[in-house]
Design a protein around this motif. Structure first.
Motif, mmCIF file in Angstrom:
data_model
loop_
_atom_site.group_PDB
_atom_site.id
_atom_site.type_symbol
_atom_site.label_atom_id
_atom_site.label_comp_id
_atom_site.label_asym_id
_atom_site.label_seq_id
_atom_site.Cartn_x
_atom_site.Cartn_y
_atom_site.Cartn_z
ATOM 1 N N ILE A 81 15.967 12.141 -21.756
ATOM 2 C CA ILE A 81 14.660 12.547 -22.303
ATOM 3 C C ILE A 81 14.458 11.983 -23.716
ATOM 4 C CG2 ILE A 81 13.279 14.536 -23.036
ATOM 5 C CD1 ILE A 81 14.605 16.077 -20.723
ATOM 6 N N VAL A 82 15.476 12.123 -24.538
ATOM 7 C CA VAL A 82 15.277 11.714 -25.930
ATOM 8 C C VAL A 82 15.567 10.228 -26.128
ATOM 9 C CG1 VAL A 82 15.975 12.134 -28.322
ATOM 10 C CG2 VAL A 82 15.851 14.045 -26.709
ATOM 11 N N PHE A 83 16.681 9.761 -25.547
ATOM 12 C CA PHE A 83 17.088 8.381 -25.849
ATOM 13 C C PHE A 83 16.620 7.372 -24.794
ATOM 14 C CE2 PHE A 83 19.835 10.991 -28.421
ATOM 15 C CZ PHE A 83 19.867 10.301 -29.628
ATOM 16 N N GLY A 84 16.154 7.869 -23.665
ATOM 17 C CA GLY A 84 15.607 6.972 -22.662
ATOM 18 C C GLY A 84 16.638 6.119 -21.938
ATOM 19 N N HIS A 85 17.893 6.570 -21.899
ATOM 20 C CA HIS A 85 18.917 5.824 -21.156
ATOM 21 C C HIS A 85 19.213 6.549 -19.840
ATOM 22 C CE1 HIS A 85 19.417 3.505 -24.697
ATOM 23 N NE2 HIS A 85 20.132 4.386 -25.367
ATOM 24 N N ARG A 86 19.470 5.753 -18.807
ATOM 25 C CA ARG A 86 19.710 6.369 -17.505
ATOM 26 C C ARG A 86 21.128 6.908 -17.359
ATOM 27 N NH1 ARG A 86 17.126 2.086 -13.515
ATOM 28 N NH2 ARG A 86 17.400 0.870 -15.384
ATOM 29 N N SER A 87 22.060 6.205 -18.010
ATOM 30 C CA SER A 87 23.457 6.651 -17.858
ATOM 31 C C SER A 87 24.217 6.362 -19.152
ATOM 32 C CB SER A 87 24.123 5.899 -16.705
ATOM 33 O OG SER A 87 23.990 4.510 -16.972
ATOM 34 N N PHE A 88 25.391 6.957 -19.239
ATOM 35 C CA PHE A 88 26.224 6.641 -20.395
ATOM 36 C C PHE A 88 26.732 5.213 -20.242
ATOM 37 C CE2 PHE A 88 26.335 11.268 -20.289
ATOM 38 C CZ PHE A 88 25.961 11.532 -21.594
ATOM 39 N N ARG A 89 26.961 4.594 -21.369
ATOM 40 C CA ARG A 89 27.330 3.183 -21.307
ATOM 41 C C ARG A 89 28.753 3.002 -20.799
ATOM 42 N NH1 ARG A 89 25.167 -1.175 -25.561
ATOM 43 N NH2 ARG A 89 23.788 -1.900 -23.918
ATOM 44 N N ASN A 90 29.590 3.928 -21.122
ATOM 45 C CA ASN A 90 30.995 3.860 -20.672
ATOM 46 C C ASN A 90 31.591 5.253 -20.753
ATOM 47 O OD1 ASN A 90 31.817 4.184 -23.549
ATOM 48 N ND2 ASN A 90 30.896 2.152 -23.700
ATOM 49 N N THR A 91 32.758 5.415 -20.163
ATOM 50 C CA THR A 91 33.338 6.767 -20.125
ATOM 51 C C THR A 91 33.736 7.253 -21.515
ATOM 52 O OG1 THR A 91 35.394 5.735 -19.528
ATOM 53 C CG2 THR A 91 34.204 6.781 -17.733
ATOM 54 N N SER A 92 34.132 6.327 -22.390
ATOM 55 C CA SER A 92 34.489 6.756 -23.754
ATOM 56 C C SER A 92 33.281 7.367 -24.441
ATOM 57 C CB SER A 92 34.984 5.573 -24.588
ATOM 58 O OG SER A 92 36.190 5.111 -24.084
ATOM 59 N N GLN A 93 32.135 6.709 -24.276
ATOM 60 C CA GLN A 93 30.915 7.231 -24.911
ATOM 61 C C GLN A 93 30.613 8.628 -24.372
ATOM 62 O OE1 GLN A 93 26.943 5.730 -23.777
ATOM 63 N NE2 GLN A 93 26.638 5.135 -25.915
ATOM 64 N N GLU A 94 30.683 8.764 -23.062
ATOM 65 C CA GLU A 94 30.357 10.056 -22.441
ATOM 66 C C GLU A 94 31.331 11.141 -22.914
ATOM 67 O OE1 GLU A 94 30.291 9.921 -18.177
ATOM 68 O OE2 GLU A 94 29.568 11.998 -18.020
ATOM 69 N N SER A 95 32.627 10.819 -22.876
ATOM 70 C CA SER A 95 33.626 11.848 -23.239
ATOM 71 C C SER A 95 33.512 12.223 -24.705
ATOM 72 C CB SER A 95 35.043 11.343 -22.968
ATOM 73 O OG SER A 95 35.105 10.783 -21.698
ATOM 74 N N ALA A 96 33.327 11.225 -25.568
ATOM 75 C CA ALA A 96 33.233 11.528 -27.010
ATOM 76 C C ALA A 96 32.028 12.424 -27.268
ATOM 77 C CB ALA A 96 33.129 10.236 -27.807
ATOM 78 N N ILE A 97 30.919 12.137 -26.604
ATOM 79 C CA ILE A 97 29.704 12.945 -26.793
ATOM 80 C C ILE A 97 29.949 14.383 -26.342
ATOM 81 C CG2 ILE A 97 27.373 13.295 -25.848
ATOM 82 C CD1 ILE A 97 27.027 10.205 -26.027
ATOM 83 N N LYS A 98 30.554 14.523 -25.168
ATOM 84 C CA LYS A 98 30.762 15.880 -24.637
ATOM 85 C C LYS A 98 31.717 16.674 -25.527
ATOM 86 C CE LYS A 98 29.212 15.023 -20.001
ATOM 87 N NZ LYS A 98 29.541 14.614 -18.620
#
Ligand SMILES: Nc1ncnc2c1ncn2[C@@H]1O[C@H](COP(=O)(O)OP(=O)(O)OP(=O)(O)O)[C@@H](O)[C@H]1O
Length: 764
Positions: free
Chosen positions: A107-124
């Motif tokens: 909704i905010v950043f307009g991306h469909r998916s996380f770019r990589n698992t590191s990005q996703e895990s760090a965010i979570k």
């Protein structure tokens, strides 16, 4: 800027009652322009987004970063990528809460998916907010989102982002505002009115800024200490983020002493989680970051390989062919030339270069969106930027120079046109590109040798951010190598004289050895013909064992065709040896590190020749200008190798090649000429220069600078070098080895902090 405690307290009292400047902005229903988002997901989300947002009439005027102004918060003000116009923005509803990270991503950043698992895990992990986090990801991998997304998710708190460069800050703030995120920066460039508005929000009970970008110097100010205390007390500080965290470590390529103070912030607020991000962390750098920033154990680490298989690394040798510029031109045409070159070829030969340039520019403007591929050529001096840009333009590719000598407006215009692909090739000093997120950079060329591998990784990493094949090339020459080595020594000496280095861990934390070692590794990279280039670079970083051990396979010149690289290198070595052993160095046979004319441009040949003659001297002068200092310039005997070589060449070409007995020790006067000719004057002077530099560094380290005047040092060097010359000549190798041994002894004494025995003899 500094604020006294009383003033701050007064300010807090006066504004008590939950002033919430940003949250209380008036709403209205006027139209708002969104920035163009090309991704489909963005379009899909637009309708959804509209419902969630409320509108604001507030226009934000981003601070204009003035390239040349003094920056009292210590932020490096190297490039100007700021946005000058004010624009209306659409604010995200500040009280909107999200159920999960994916929702904010879409909704905010307009991306469909996380770019990589590191990005996703760090965010979570950051959203959990329980631990300190270290993130190491290659350039362009999406590090910023790791803290920007959690900052939006946490809709009652503020995230403090500490960043070293105003240009980086300006870029990120601008991008976040376009997304409707309440984001501010507070630095020396912020207007008073803006500062007041931000302060009000910071000290309110309902802070509405989601991300505040500050410099490390600002973070250490009394005012911000008070602000942090207030935010922690009222449970409104989500986290501290340290961007470009390698600046903490002197092992990094961009050490910033002010980063060392950040550990105090952590000690003052141990409960607030931290996140440190970098693209260039060796294990030493990572350990420094974690230790100096006092991260809580266990630290959550997200380390991605720095290997980027779409980047092809290679090295070309300037000394090995007299067609280096032709090589560069052909390369640029091949990579970028399709449209421009075709058009250029169709132009009449009688048309002036200006008419041709105007036509190219017009065509490029009309074709704006067709081909956004561009390239960067990094040069060390402004003159080189201008010359290379001219040279490439003459070849029919629209090129422009970019350096601190241009006005801020010109630089901005130039960068914007390059971003759109209107200007295809930019010849720039290394400040260009920091914080610039341009996807289609097809090549990054270093026309001169970079100073460290980690710096080189970051600069070359600006290529291929779209994931498509791109080329990273260095044009290497020994002249550059010697000139840069000389300048590094000069810098180090100045730092020491000014005592600007900081004490850390009980020792002088600006380590001469580190700078020189980093530079030696860079030379090793260029002079190597056996080890994979990616391995060479990645051995500097954590998390790349596979590539380091096995090589890239086919993403560098050495892995692709080792025999050709070996031949090229051997040819380069042969010419270098010939230059070393043969003082009868000829200008146009093997010294091609200067600009050579195109054969059909006879009328320009004189101009080129002049440039060729003056370039090395200009380079050194330029570097001195850049390093404006109250220290008087070195005495005339203290010359760089390239200056000497050039002066010798000029003397030769103007027929004034008489041998000088300047600096000749009296004991040599009667020596036979065979001996004297075997090691030329330029070589001897170069070694004497090295000895003088080394001795000055040594004397500074062992606190003996005051006991030796410049002329004593020169006399000492003259005498000691002369002894070696008399005993080892005519064997050039023995001469060099003995001088090297002398230099090593001095360095060893420096390390052991003892006045060197040979030098001691000259103590009066
Ligand atoms: N999940 C994602 N999906 C699509 N694009 C993304 C995603 N995450 C980040 N990006 C985009 O990738 C680009 C690079 O991101 P970013 O600038 O954060 O990289 P970086 O790792 O900080 O690089 P650098 O070290 O060069 O600053 C940006 O245009 C960003 O919008």
């Amino acid at each position: 800027m500094s604020f006294s405690k009383t003033k701050i307290t007064d300010f807090f009292q006066k504004t008590n009652g939950g002033l919430n400047g940003l949250a209380k902005r008036p709403n209205n229903s006027s139209d708002f322009s969104f920035h163009k988002k090309s991704s489909q997901s963005m379009n899909k989300n637009k309708a959804k987004r509209k419902k969630l947002e409320f509108t604001s009439s507030t226009s934000y005027q981003l601070s204009i970063v003035d390239f040349d102004s003094n920056d009292n918060d210590g932020a490096t003000n190297e490039i100007d990528s700021s946005i000058s116009e004010s624009y209306p923005i659409k604010m995200i509803n500040p009280s909107k809460s999200y159920s999960n990270a994916k929702e904010v991503l879409e909704i905010v950043f307009g991306h469909r998916s996380f770019r990589n698992t590191s990005q996703e895990s760090a965010i979570k992990k950051a959203i959990e907010g329980k631990s300190d986090i270290f993130v190491s990801m290659p350039t362009g991998a999406g590090k910023s989102l790791c803290f920007q997304l959690p900052a939006v998710f946490d809709n009652t708190k503020i995230t403090m982002v500490i960043s070293p460069l105003l240009a980086l800050i300006s870029n990120q703030v601008s991008n976040l505002r376009k997304l409707g995120i309440a984001c501010e920066s507070f630095n020396s460039q912020t207007s008073d009115a803006e500062k007041q508005r931000i302060k009000k929000d910071l000290i309110s009970a309902n802070v509405s800024i989601r991300l505040l970008y500050i410099t490390p110097e600002m973070a250490a100010s009394t005012f911000f200490n008070e602000v942090m205390n207030h935010l922690v007390r009222t449970n409104q500080l989500a986290r501290f983020v340290v961007d470009e965290a390698h600046c903490v470590s002197q092992w990094g390529h961009d050490f910033r002493p002010s980063y060392l103070k950040l550990g105090v912030l952590k000690s003052n607020h141990p409960s607030v989680p931290w996140m440190a991000l970098t693209a260039t962390a060796s294990s030493k750098v990572m350990n420094d970051i974690i230790t100096i920033l006092k991260f809580r154990q266990p630290v959550d680490k997200y380390i991605m390989s720095n290997f980027r298989s779409n980047l092809h690394y290679d090295v070309h040798y300037k000394d090995s062919t007299n067609k280096t510029l032709e090589d560069l031109k052909n390369f640029v045409i091949k990579e970028l030339g399709s449209n421009d070159q075709n058009l250029f070829n169709k132009m009449s030969t009688t048309e002036s270069i200006f008419d041709k340039a105007a036509k190219l520019s017009k065509a490029a403007n009309n074709n704006e969106n067709k081909d956004e591929n561009v390239g960067i050529i990094y040069c060390r001096t402004r003159e080189q930027c201008e010359e290379i840009a001219n040279f490439i333009s003459r070849a029919g590719i629209k090129a422009h120079a970019y350096h601190a000598g241009l006005t801020a407006n010109k630089r901005r215009e130039c960068q914007e046109k390059w971003m759109k692909g209107v200007i295809k090739c930019i010849a720039a000093t290394i400040s260009f590109g920091m914080g610039v997120d341009k996807a289609q950079v097809r090549f990054v060329i270093h026309w001169n040798l970079p100073q460290s591998l980690t710096g080189y990784y970051q600069e070359s990493g600006r290529a291929g951010r779209d994931g498509l094949p791109s080329i990273c090339r260095i044009y290497y020459s020994t002249d550059d190598r010697d000139a840069i080595a000389y300048l590094i020594r000069q810098d180090i000496e100045k730092r020491k004289t000014f005592k600007s280095s900081v004490k850390h861990g009980g020792k002088d934390s600006y380590d001469y050895e580190i700078t020189m070692k980093n530079f030696e590794k860079m030379i090793g990279y260029c002079e190597n013909f056996q080890k994979c280039r990616h391995s060479f670079i990645l051995s500097e970083f954590v998390g790349d064992e596979n590539i380091v051990n096995r090589g890239c396979g086919s993403c560098c010149d050495i892995c692709c065709d080792p025999r050709t690289v070996q031949k090229r290198f051997e040819k380069f070595q042969a010419i270098r040896m010939k230059n070393l052993f043969n003082s009868q160095r000829t200008n146009n046979e093997d010294d091609d590190s200067f600009f050579l004319p195109k054969l059909d441009e006879t009328k320009d040949q004189d101009e080129f020749r002049k440039k060729k003659e003056n370039r090395a001297i200009d380079t050194v002068k330029e570097e001195f200008k850049k390093r404006k200092t109250t220290i008087p310039p070195p005495k005339s005997t203290f010359k760089s190798a390239s200056t000497i070589v050039l002066e010798t060449a000029i003397k030769k070409s103007s027929g004034k090649n008489e041998k000088s007995d300047r600096n000749q020790h009296p004991s040599e006067k009667n020596q036979n000429t065979t001996k004297k000719d075997s090691i030329d004057d330029a070589t001897r002077q170069m070694f004497r220069d090295k000895m003088i530099a080394e001795i000055k560094i040594h004397l500074h380290h062992v606190n003996n600078s005051n006991n030796f005047t410049d002329s004593t040092i020169e006399q000492m060097v003259l005498q000691e070098e002369s002894k070696v010359f008399s005993s080892k000549s005519p064997n050039r190798m023995l001469y060099r080895a003995s001088i090297a041994n002398l230099l090593k002894q001095i360095r060893d004494s420096t390390k052991s902090q003892q006045l060197n025995a040979t030098i001691k003899q000259y103590l009066k």
